[in-house]
Design an enzyme around this catalytic site. Sequence first.
Site, PDB file in Angstrom:
ATOM      1  N   CYS A  43       7.447  -3.817   2.932  1.00 56.82           N
ATOM      2  CA  CYS A  43       6.146  -3.915   2.277  1.00 56.82           C
ATOM      3  C   CYS A  43       4.996  -3.175   2.984  1.00 56.82           C
ATOM      4  CB  CYS A  43       5.841  -5.405   2.129  1.00 56.82           C
ATOM      5  SG  CYS A  43       4.263  -5.780   1.436  1.00 56.82           S
ATOM      6  N   HIS A  93      -1.579  -5.940   2.205  1.00 63.30           N
ATOM      7  CA  HIS A  93      -0.803  -6.749   3.163  1.00 63.30           C
ATOM      8  C   HIS A  93      -0.891  -6.188   4.582  1.00 63.30           C
ATOM      9  CE1 HIS A  93       3.123  -9.245   3.832  1.00 63.30           C
ATOM     10  NE2 HIS A  93       2.051  -9.826   4.341  1.00 63.30           N
TER      11      HIS A  93
END
Length: 188
Positions: A43, A93
């Site tokens: 991610c 993130h």
Amino acid sequence: MSDDHAYKAISAYSDKLIHTPNIDRIAHEGMLFTNASVTNSICAPSRAVILTGKHSHINGKIDNISPFDTTNITFPQLLKSSGYQTAMFGKLHFGNNPKGFDEFKILPGQGDYYNPKFITQDGDTTITGYVTDIITDLTLDWMEKRRDTAKPFLLMYLHKAPHRTWMPAERHYKEFTKHTYPPGNPFR
């Protein structure tokens, strides 16, 4: 950009699992990558690679936990300093705010599917609705109302879905709860 969107979940590659007509249209009008690799598929580290142009061991973002090293120069910073208007909406993130953006609304961490909180340059805000719809609406709103058409622009449109916990919009519950998926590998 979508998060954790495996090629097997794009019907341009195989329609045995799901139908993705809009992505398929892009593939039909452009190309399919049938022999590709990535420098990091995780991610946040993958986003750091994209933003810096550096491998994870060089940019320092090696996992989803540690914050992004803000001493790195990102391509949005370079574009902004060259006169581009820049915006980012969705999932980053990084553990800190993005660099090089005039405007941003990002999910904290993984974010929530329903009524998500967003981090902005002016503080946190919660928006009622489904995260994919909200990120899309934020992006379209920026394009239609705040983009300066006299300038070149960079717009990063980053979806949380289809990252786990794989929660659809409520309007899709019936569609997916009635669908039967083949056991095992549906791509054989």
